[in-house]
Design a protein around this motif. Structure first.
Motif, PDB file in Angstrom:
ATOM      1  N   TYR A  44       0.768  -1.103   0.061  1.00 46.86           N
ATOM      2  CA  TYR A  44       0.011   0.099   0.004  1.00 46.86           C
ATOM      3  C   TYR A  44       0.806   1.277  -0.028  1.00 46.86           C
ATOM      4  CZ  TYR A  44      -3.605  -3.415   1.549  1.00 46.86           C
ATOM      5  OH  TYR A  44      -4.109  -4.619   1.524  1.00 46.86           O
ATOM      6  N   TRP A  45       0.316   2.309  -0.667  1.00 50.59           N
ATOM      7  CA  TRP A  45       1.225   3.432  -0.973  1.00 50.59           C
ATOM      8  C   TRP A  45       0.355   4.835  -0.669  1.00 50.59           C
ATOM      9  CZ3 TRP A  45       6.454   3.347  -2.489  1.00 50.59           C
ATOM     10  CH2 TRP A  45       7.021   1.866  -2.869  1.00 50.59           C
ATOM     11  N   ARG A  46       0.901   5.682  -0.051  1.00 53.40           N
ATOM     12  CA  ARG A  46       0.019   7.056   0.145  1.00 53.40           C
ATOM     13  C   ARG A  46       0.898   8.012  -0.313  1.00 53.40           C
ATOM     14  NH1 ARG A  46      -4.814   5.591   3.272  1.00 53.40           N
ATOM     15  NH2 ARG A  46      -5.318   7.941   2.427  1.00 53.40           N
ATOM     16  N   VAL A  47       0.217   9.174  -0.600  1.00 55.72           N
ATOM     17  CA  VAL A  47       0.871  10.362  -1.143  1.00 55.72           C
ATOM     18  C   VAL A  47       0.398  11.547  -0.202  1.00 55.72           C
ATOM     19  CG1 VAL A  47       1.146  11.954  -2.925  1.00 55.72           C
ATOM     20  CG2 VAL A  47       0.740   9.549  -3.217  1.00 55.72           C
ATOM     21  N   LEU A  48       1.387  12.314   0.502  1.00 60.02           N
ATOM     22  CA  LEU A  48       1.258  13.425   1.101  1.00 60.02           C
ATOM     23  C   LEU A  48       1.641  14.682   0.281  1.00 60.02           C
ATOM     24  CD1 LEU A  48      -0.056  14.365   3.955  1.00 60.02           C
ATOM     25  CD2 LEU A  48       2.317  14.457   4.678  1.00 60.02           C
ATOM     26  N   PRO A  64      -6.648  10.540  -0.691  1.00 57.14           N
ATOM     27  CA  PRO A  64      -7.526   9.662   0.215  1.00 57.14           C
ATOM     28  C   PRO A  64      -7.212   8.380  -0.380  1.00 57.14           C
ATOM     29  CG  PRO A  64      -8.998  10.986  -1.265  1.00 57.14           C
ATOM     30  CD  PRO A  64      -7.555  11.690  -1.357  1.00 57.14           C
ATOM     31  N   VAL A  65      -6.586   8.094  -1.594  1.00 57.46           N
ATOM     32  CA  VAL A  65      -6.475   6.680  -2.384  1.00 57.46           C
ATOM     33  C   VAL A  65      -5.244   6.219  -1.924  1.00 57.46           C
ATOM     34  CG1 VAL A  65      -6.213   5.922  -4.505  1.00 57.46           C
ATOM     35  CG2 VAL A  65      -7.625   7.794  -4.375  1.00 57.46           C
ATOM     36  N   ALA A  66      -5.462   4.901  -1.791  1.00 53.75           N
ATOM     37  CA  ALA A  66      -4.277   4.004  -1.525  1.00 53.75           C
ATOM     38  C   ALA A  66      -3.802   3.593  -2.734  1.00 53.75           C
ATOM     39  CB  ALA A  66      -4.769   2.724  -0.253  1.00 53.75           C
ATOM     40  N   PHE A  67      -2.469   3.668  -3.274  1.00 50.72           N
ATOM     41  CA  PHE A  67      -2.021   3.254  -4.385  1.00 50.72           C
ATOM     42  C   PHE A  67      -1.383   1.901  -4.429  1.00 50.72           C
ATOM     43  CE2 PHE A  67      -2.346   8.032  -4.379  1.00 50.72           C
ATOM     44  CZ  PHE A  67      -2.607   8.359  -5.696  1.00 50.72           C
ATOM     45  N   THR A  68      -1.299   1.224  -5.481  1.00 54.01           N
ATOM     46  CA  THR A  68      -0.121   0.273  -5.841  1.00 54.01           C
ATOM     47  C   THR A  68       1.031   0.870  -6.065  1.00 54.01           C
ATOM     48  OG1 THR A  68      -0.429  -0.134  -8.123  1.00 54.01           O
ATOM     49  CG2 THR A  68      -2.056  -1.158  -6.546  1.00 54.01           C
ATOM     50  N   GLN A  69       2.018   0.033  -6.138  1.00 52.49           N
ATOM     51  CA  GLN A  69       3.353   0.757  -6.237  1.00 52.49           C
ATOM     52  C   GLN A  69       3.592   1.119  -7.871  1.00 52.49           C
ATOM     53  OE1 GLN A  69       6.781  -2.031  -5.612  1.00 52.49           O
ATOM     54  NE2 GLN A  69       8.388  -0.362  -6.033  1.00 52.49           N
ATOM     55  N   GLN A  70       2.960   0.460  -8.522  1.00 56.01           N
ATOM     56  CA  GLN A  70       2.892   0.827 -10.260  1.00 56.01           C
ATOM     57  C   GLN A  70       2.193   2.199 -10.213  1.00 56.01           C
ATOM     58  OE1 GLN A  70       4.765  -0.278 -12.614  1.00 56.01           O
ATOM     59  NE2 GLN A  70       4.082   1.571 -13.806  1.00 56.01           N
ATOM     60  N   GLN A  71       1.024   2.267  -9.535  1.00 52.90           N
ATOM     61  CA  GLN A  71       0.130   3.621  -9.669  1.00 52.90           C
ATOM     62  C   GLN A  71       1.056   4.647  -8.991  1.00 52.90           C
ATOM     63  OE1 GLN A  71      -3.095   1.940  -7.568  1.00 52.90           O
ATOM     64  NE2 GLN A  71      -4.219   1.500  -9.406  1.00 52.90           N
ATOM     65  N   CYS A  72       1.614   4.351  -8.210  1.00 49.19           N
ATOM     66  CA  CYS A  72       2.475   5.642  -7.412  1.00 49.19           C
ATOM     67  C   CYS A  72       3.433   6.034  -8.406  1.00 49.19           C
ATOM     68  CB  CYS A  72       3.059   5.177  -6.146  1.00 49.19           C
ATOM     69  SG  CYS A  72       3.469   6.275  -5.159  1.00 49.19           S
ATOM     70  N   LYS A  73       4.198   5.011  -9.273  1.00 46.60           N
ATOM     71  CA  LYS A  73       5.182   5.332 -10.314  1.00 46.60           C
ATOM     72  C   LYS A  73       4.671   6.252 -11.399  1.00 46.60           C
ATOM     73  CE  LYS A  73       8.517   1.488  -9.300  1.00 46.60           C
ATOM     74  NZ  LYS A  73       9.210   0.483  -9.955  1.00 46.60           N
TER      75      LYS A  73
END
Length: 205
Positions: A44-48, A64-73
């Protein structure tokens, strides 16, 4: 240090028991900082997002979204492409937690834990000490005024740097170390703040 635990609201791939963010990467553009946090399993990945356009205000928002690693990239790539004209997206540092934010005369500063050490367990929860920390100036250089570089501001920063966070400062990702053992065992009132002032170094900042 506040506990960096995030409850997941919905989604078929989300652990309904919650998860804790334990590793972070800080990126910057001219307009914002992006602090990317992941859990221990990197599932799980989050963005601040931290705004850098105000010289003396602190504006923070969490996606508010929990990302996957690829989605975060993919998100970081879009941010980089969108800011190419002003320098793009740049990596700043790795971190293991946020020790807090502090302001003296003008600028806010972000204090990150850049190196940790595990010192033991309480009720099966890992407890860490701070080995190294880093002070990050939030406002971009182009919006800072002369006050941000004044002798008084530099003196306050020097005083803060003299505080040894590697001594007697501890944190946990899964255990509320900011409360007494008695309160944790008995269960606290959810209506109240989830910490006791005597255990939180920046409670009055």
């Amino acid at each position: 240090m506040s506990q960096l635990r995030r409850k997941v609201e919905s989604g078929p791939e989300v652990d309904q028991n919650g998860y804790s963010l334990q590793k972070f990467r800080l990126y910057e553009t001219r307009q914002r900082f992006y602090l990317i946090g992941s859990d221990r399993s990197r599932r799980y990945w989050r963005v601040l997002k931290i705004d850098r356009s105000e010289p003396s205000e602190l504006n923070i928002s969490e996606d508010p979204v929990a990302f996957t690693q690829q989605q975060c990239k993919d998100l970081l790539q879009r941010i980089s492409d969108g800011n190419r004209a002003t320098g793009g997206l740049n990596f700043v540092t790795k971190a293991f937690g946020i020790a807090g934010c502090i302001k003296f005369l003008e600028s806010f500063y972000l204090i990150l834990v850049t190196k940790r050490r595990q010192i033991g367990f309480i009720c099966g929860h890992a407890i860490y000490g701070i080995e190294e920390s880093q002070l990050i100036t939030v406002p971009h250089l182009t919006v800072q005024t002369d006050l941000a570089h004044s002798k008084a501001e530099l003196r306050y920063k020097k005083l803060l740097s003299s505080v040894d966070l590697a001594k007697d400062f501890f944190f946990s990702y899964t255990y509320p170390i900011m409360q007494s053992l008695q309160r944790n065992v008995l269960g606290g009132d959810v209506e109240k703040m989830p910490y006791e002032n005597m255990f939180v170094w920046n409670a009055f900042l």
